[in-house]
Scaffold this motif. Structure first.
Motif, mmCIF file in Angstrom:
data_model
loop_
_atom_site.group_PDB
_atom_site.id
_atom_site.type_symbol
_atom_site.label_atom_id
_atom_site.label_comp_id
_atom_site.label_asym_id
_atom_site.label_seq_id
_atom_site.Cartn_x
_atom_site.Cartn_y
_atom_site.Cartn_z
ATOM 1 N N LEU B 374 31.109 -38.803 -4.689
ATOM 2 C CA LEU B 374 30.331 -37.784 -5.574
ATOM 3 C C LEU B 374 28.813 -37.888 -5.549
ATOM 4 C CD1 LEU B 374 31.284 -35.753 -7.935
ATOM 5 C CD2 LEU B 374 31.571 -37.472 -9.374
ATOM 6 N N VAL B 396 33.258 -33.909 -12.353
ATOM 7 C CA VAL B 396 32.104 -33.454 -12.358
ATOM 8 C C VAL B 396 31.357 -34.082 -13.663
ATOM 9 C CG1 VAL B 396 30.165 -31.807 -12.590
ATOM 10 C CG2 VAL B 396 31.696 -31.928 -10.599
ATOM 11 N N GLY B 400 31.856 -38.099 -13.457
ATOM 12 C CA GLY B 400 30.230 -38.006 -12.738
ATOM 13 C C GLY B 400 29.344 -37.904 -14.039
ATOM 14 N N VAL B 412 29.922 -27.092 -6.465
ATOM 15 C CA VAL B 412 30.047 -28.353 -5.779
ATOM 16 C C VAL B 412 30.368 -27.999 -4.196
ATOM 17 C CG1 VAL B 412 31.801 -30.386 -5.206
ATOM 18 C CG2 VAL B 412 30.859 -29.428 -7.648
ATOM 19 N N THR B 414 32.324 -29.068 -0.876
ATOM 20 C CA THR B 414 33.145 -30.034 -0.440
ATOM 21 C C THR B 414 33.466 -29.937 0.997
ATOM 22 O OG1 THR B 414 35.106 -28.714 -0.807
ATOM 23 C CG2 THR B 414 34.239 -29.802 -2.587
#
Lengths: 156, 615
Positions: B374, B396, B400, B412, B414
């Motif tokens: 992350l 998140v 996060g 995000v 990925t």
């Protein structure tokens, strides 16, 4: 590199053609680049065409065909560093050192390189000078870092 | 000492555990010296501990690799109290020893503070970052000094190997891995058990197993941290796999940029050999396995299975067509089973705890846990391990800790350069192999790069395309030229030279690149472009039509100005400007000469009152 040193490397890998990549890595580690003369000798000893050695040497990022500077400056351009401003850090480096990534300054002091992630994303954006990590960089920190390096190398 | 039977191994384990039990209540210091913490100065902290403790110290000190919470490194834990100290500096070491280790007192300002309540949290397990995680594979890192096999044995290491070698047939092992639902963690997501089965059934006396640690995705470093921090778990998985498949030789291919991983797995192989866990007649079972380490040369494409095997054979890492699968004809044209680091490390967990237990974790099509890195615009940067199916929102925000500076999260990314961007509107999506693919991205090896409103999505697409054009091996024209042309178009757009029709052209070019390329690098190369067009078309249009970068990133489209109302005429920007583009005297608001300005952003960085505006 002496012939004895090369022989030692070749022997370590049993003179195996399949170990060519590892042999080149060992030469690079010792010389900091791949000198043509040595590659010619490797070609002869292992009975591998020189072209094939160059094919490997130019394909992989780990190798350099030209001598590198005394100090290695690496700017991480991994994704985490990128979203945190690595491009601007790299621009500042290029401007200050007057070289592009992969090049060495004319006084052979610095080689500038980029790397696609060092897995230290918490420190993004990251600059590594001779193995020392400088995290959470800013344009102004680049300037003071390089000036500091220059001062330090003057003293030494 | 070479152990000749499972009983002998259990005796060694019993002895280690007895020694540890005798010292149970004593204070122990654990310092993370993983790559992330090293970057933050952990080696200096280590030196300080060694110096203060002295060579005759009886206090147990352990230096481990990555614990995951890299944002807060260097991390120090004092056991058995479980006190978690963050951002430890060498200067604080004497105080830690004097107060916490000797007297059991907590040093308040070294603790993690909950950003919401401001409350200091003494124990690791209570920190929100760790609370929602399920660390099946990665959790052992904090107990293990990777250079000591004893530490791995103490947490139950090589128990699964005994079970596999002495209580299960190869077919039973394969069946167990199949039933567990384990899918390849390197990106492909192919069912591991099925791969093993095909390799076992393939004709040939000599077969190989390979561990792929050529982790090339920028922003993903879980394989590195596993290999550095718990190499024996990877080796144990490989030995079990080799036994099930019928391989007697194996390779561990490690990325060139990971020297510590090479070192630690080298030590682990040596120790395992000495103890009789590798080599001839493993634990008296009659099964032999030799493992060799190969160091990569720094090529992203080498992470592709056929390219990786070419590299082991001493050639350049170029992929080949896979009309015949690698499990039939791989390394030196022999049946070869390649799995990624994290996949191998899951195997001992499955064998020990059983497929039924393992498959109870996760979603319908994706079982078990996944380690994600992350990173990016996120408060708690680090490695996390969560059950498959957790939503992006939980990852998140809950783990996060959200976005720094109170900014709005935009997306995000990925799956690395082969993946795509998932917009904030889809954050309730459960993260697993199938759902991410449906959203136009992919799991990849587990990189999650968080982006906020100051990230330009066109710039991100350009970034990945630049990466891919550099890393394309050049074998297929569609990939070599396709990625280059996409990059050129994106570059033009970010420089204000975009034109109507560019978006459609990129889509068409992306399709061709993907369809006509041999390997997954080309096949997935358009993903970053196509997914950003899909979700952030308005940003592309702003660049093309209005010649504007809404996020304020694309320098060619930006103008730096100084707000005369806000400027306090302190002269800082004038002093730092590399091109002397700023004029102004004391008490006179400064101005930027646009002809000289190179848009480096230095003035904005140094301005104490935020008077430099970008538009």
């Amino acid at each position: 590199m002496t012939s004895a040193q090369l022989e030692k490397i070749l022997k370590k890998h049993d003179h195996q053609k399949a170990s060519l990549l590892a042999i080149l890595q060992d030469i690079q580690a010792l010389e900091n680049y791949l000198p043509r003369k040595i590659l010619e000798e490797v070609s002869q000893q292992l009975q591998v065409p020189l072209a094939q050695i160059y094919y490997l040497a130019t394909f992989y990022r780990a190798f350099s065909l030209t001598p590198r500077g005394r100090h290695l400056v690496t700017v991480c351009t991994g994704t985490a560093c990128h979203v945190k401003g690595a491009a601007s850090i790299l621009n500042t480096m290029e401007r200050e050192l007057a070289v592009k990534p992969g090049e060495t300054t004319s006084d052979k002091k610095y080689t500038l390189e980029t790397v696609n992630c060092l897995g230290s994303c918490a420190l993004a954006p990251l600059v590594v000078v001779d193995g020392h990590y400088h995290g959470r960089m800013l344009g102004t920190k680049v300037l003071s870092l390089l000036r500091g390096e220059k001062d330090a190398s003057k003293k030494s | 000492m070479r152990l000749k039977s499972p009983d002998e191994l259990e005796q060694v384990r019993t002895q280690i555990l007895a020694e540890r039990k005798a010292r149970e209540g004593e204070k122990r210091i654990i310092l993370c010296t993983g790559t992330g913490c090293r970057g933050a100065g952990a080696l200096e902290v280590l030196e300080a501990f060694e110096k203060v403790l002295g060579p005759k110290s009886v206090i147990e000190f352990k230096s481990t690799c990555c614990h995951g919470f890299c944002e807060r490194g260097p991390i120090t834990i004092i056991e058995p109290l479980g006190i978690f100290y963050q951002r430890v500096t060498p200067e604080r070491v004497p105080q830690i020893i004097a107060e916490t280790v000797k007297k059991g007192q907590v040093i308040e300002d070294l603790l993690y503070q909950d950003p919401e309540t401001g409350q200091a949290i003494p124990a690791e397990k209570d920190i929100p970052f760790y609370k929602k995680q399920q660390r099946l594979v990665f959790g052992h890192n904090r107990y293990i000094d990777p250079t000591r096999i004893e530490d791995y044995l103490a947490v139950g290491g090589y128990k699964a190997l005994i079970k596999a070698l002495f209580h299960m047939s190869p077919d039973e092992i394969i069946e167990e891995v199949k039933r567990s639902g384990l899918r390849g963690r390197g990106g492909g997501g192919f069912p591991a058990g099925r791969k093993w089965e095909s390799c076992r059934r393939a004709h040939g006396d000599i077969k190989y197993v390979i561990c792929n640690c050529d982790e090339g995705d920028p922003g993903a470093y879980m394989d590195r941290s596993l290999m550095e921090g718990n190499p024996h778990s990877v080796l144990e998985g490989m030995i079990i796999g080799a036994y099930a498949i019928g391989a007697r030789e194996g390779y561990v291919y490690v990325r060139n940029e990971y020297p510590l991983a090479v070192e630690n797995v080298g030590i682990a192989i040596e120790q395992a050999q000495k103890m009789g866990l590798l080599g001839k007649n493993i634990l008296g079972s009659g099964f032999d396995l030799t493992l060799v380490i190969n160091k990569g040369g720094g090529a992203f494409v080498a992470g592709e299975s056929s390219a990786l095997m070419a590299s082991i054979e001493g050639y350049v890492a170029e992929p080949r067509a896979k009309h015949i699968h690698m499990v039939e004809s791989g390394l030196w044209e022999r049946p070869t089973n390649l799995n990624n680091v994290e996949t191998w490390a899951n195997v001992p967990v499955i064998i020990e705890k059983g497929a039924a237990w393992y498959s109870s974790i996760g979603t319908q099509g994706s079982k078990g846990t996944k380690i994600f890195s992350l990173v990016g615009k996120i408060n708690n940067t680090g490695l996390i391990e969560v059950p498959m199916g957790m939503t992006l929102r939980e990852i998140v925000y809950d783990i996060g800790g959200g976005i720094p500076g109170g900014k709005r999260c935009k997306a995000v990314q990925t799956g690395g350069p082969s993946g795509g961007c998932i917009p904030e509107s889809l954050f309730d999506l459960p993260v697993d192999f199938d759902e991410l693919t449906k959203a136009g991205s992919m799991m990849g090896s587990g990189g999650m790069i968080v982006m906020d409103e100051s990230t330009c999505m066109v710039d991100i697409a350009k970034y990945f395309t630049h990466f891919l054009k550099d890393e394309s091996c050049g074998k297929c024209t569609s990939c070599r030229d396709g990625t280059l042309r996409m990059y050129e178009v994106l570059d033009a757009i970010t420089k204000g030279k975009g034109k109507e029709g560019d978006i459609e052209f990129l889509q068409e070019l992306g399709w061709v690149t993907s369809e006509a390329s041999l390997c997954a690098l080309g096949g997935s190369a358009p993903n970053p472009v196509l997914s950003t067009i899909r979700y952030f078309r308005d940003e592309y249009e702003a660049h093309i039509r209005a010649k504007r970068c809404p996020a304020g990133v694309c320098t060619a489209l930006l103008t730096y100005t100084i707000d005369p109302e806000a400027c306090i005429a302190c002269g800082k920007c004038k002093k730092e400007c590399p091109t002397e583009a700023i004029t102004g005297e004391k008490k006179v608001p400064h101005e930027i000469d646009q002809a000289k300005c190179i848009k480096c952003g230095t003035c904005r960085e140094v301005c104490p009152v935020d008077a430099v505006k970008v538009a």
